[in-house]
Design a protein around this motif. Structure first.
Motif: not given
Length: 405
Positions: A219, A223, A335, A347, A351, A403
């Motif tokens: 990332v 992001f 994101t 993703v 996160y 992102p």
């Protein structure tokens, strides 16, 4: 979301039509119940310490075991739901949540508690990533912001209810180390068949990179900025969670388990308010406002520790929750809501991996440092560090607008 081999998939990389509100409710309920189970032990650590003779450092190790389970799961299996589908992975999260609850129902012993916390962390790791991705998948394209808010509400709402329920129960029943877990096991028993009955068997389009071993996510740009801001909210939460119960009992002479559960519960509950407010703001503005609030929350927490007073502690918890809600909601908008369905699980997991890592480090660090210099100096040290991190997030600007994985 539909079975990838079925007629509902219209083209690769695009989600099938949303199957309806019942599927969303069942998915959100599964996420809520799983996250609730992860915070049940929080207000009960004092009881475990009394029964087993645990030191503050040992309690910190228990928290670290949970954080290790969360972050390891998110890092290693972030793409799993993009390959296998959302529902199987969410069912696995519920299964791990139930296993953790069963372990907590066994006669208390330190090895059992450590194993239970690791398993609980694994359940949270699976549920955080796949639950958020699944709810966003199920939403119509124009409703992704609402779906993201619902996913966060289910996540933080479960965290809030778990600690609050366990704390109140501990003050009211004769079996405080059994009753909360028995209730949670019953909720899992309801969530599993509801998820099976109301959600489609396949819940994502196969990854355009092909099936295979779940990989790591790289990332950067937007992001990274979003994850640092949201992670800062969790870092301040980690500090407050680490100090609040002991601070209430020893410094304020308030040993109530209900209060011990209510303070972190207030943080997670008021995050919902921040999420509502953030929907009226552009993500970048919401993120800056949230980070500014986090600096204030860390400062007020420091005041509570220095003055040994209760009102600043409550004010810090409420400010932290609202500000954290702004950061988390803005982070999801920047994101998870921006990527194609076949990358959404990865993703989302990346996160939340950052968030939970930044929750675990200060919470663990406070316990280790408190063993050497005392609770209040340790809490002040990490509150200052979290405030500086929030300030850096205000000043920073994302290097990109989307992102990157």
């Amino acid at each position: 979301m539909a079975d990838p081999s079925g007629p509902a998939v219209q083209e690769r990389g695009r989600p099938a039509p949303a199957p309806g509100g019942r599927a969303v409710a069942a998915t959100a309920g599964a996420l809520f119940v799983t996250m609730m189970g992860t915070t049940l032990p929080t207000p009960l650590y004092g009881l475990y310490a009394e029964r087993l003779g645990l030191t503050d450092l040992t309690v910190t190790v228990l928290f670290a075991a949970y954080g290790l389970g969360v972050v390891s799961c998110l890092t290693l299996f972030g793409r799993l739901s993009d390959v296998l589908g959302r529902r199987p992975v969410l069912l696995a999260a519920l299964g791990l949540s139930l296993l953790s609850t069963v372990l907590f129902l066994l006669p208390p012993a330190l090895p059992v508690l450590l194993l239970a916390r690791v398993v609980s962390g694994l359940s949270a790791g699976l549920a955080s990533g796949v639950g958020t991705a699944a709810i966003v998948d199920l939403a119509a394209p124009g409703s992704r912001a609402t779906a993201g808010a619902l996913a966060l509400a289910a996540n933080t709402g479960g965290l809030a209810l778990g600690t609050l329920f366990a704390g109140i129960t501990a003050d009211l029943v004769a079996t405080p180390l059994r009753t909360p877990y028995a209730v949670h096991a019953a909720l899992v028993a309801v969530a599993v068949p509801a998820l099976v009955a109301l959600t489609p068997a396949g819940s994502t389009v196969p990854s355009m990179r092909g099936p295979g071993r779940p990989g790591r996510v790289r990332v950067r740009g937007a992001f990274l900025h979003a994850a640092v801001a949201g992670g800062t909210a969790f870092a301040v939460t980690g500090v407050l969670t680490a100090v609040s119960a002991i601070f209430l009992a020893r410094s304020l002479r308030l040993p109530s388990h209900s209060l011990a559960g209510a303070v972190p519960g207030l943080v997670f509950a008021t995050m919902a308010l921040g999420q509502v407010v953030s929907r009226r703001m552009r993500p970048a503005v919401a993120m800056r406002a949230g980070c500014t609030g986090l600096v204030l929350a860390a400062a007020v927490l420091a005041v509570a520790l220095v003055t040994a007073t209760f009102p600043p502690l409550v004010l810090s918890a409420a400010t932290l929750g609202c500000s954290g809600g702004l950061c988390l909601s803005a982070g999801l908008a920047m994101t998870v809501q921006q990527v194609a369905p076949d990358h959404r699980g990865a993703v989302s997991s990346a996160y939340f991996a950052v968030l939970y890592a930044m929750l675990a480090v200060p919470a663990t660090g406070v316990g280790v440092l408190a063993d050497r210099i005392g609770l209040r100096p340790a809490g002040l040290t990490f509150a200052a560090a979290a405030g500086l991190l929030a300030t850096a997030a205000i000043v920073a600007r994302p290097a990109g607008s989307r992102p990157s994985i």
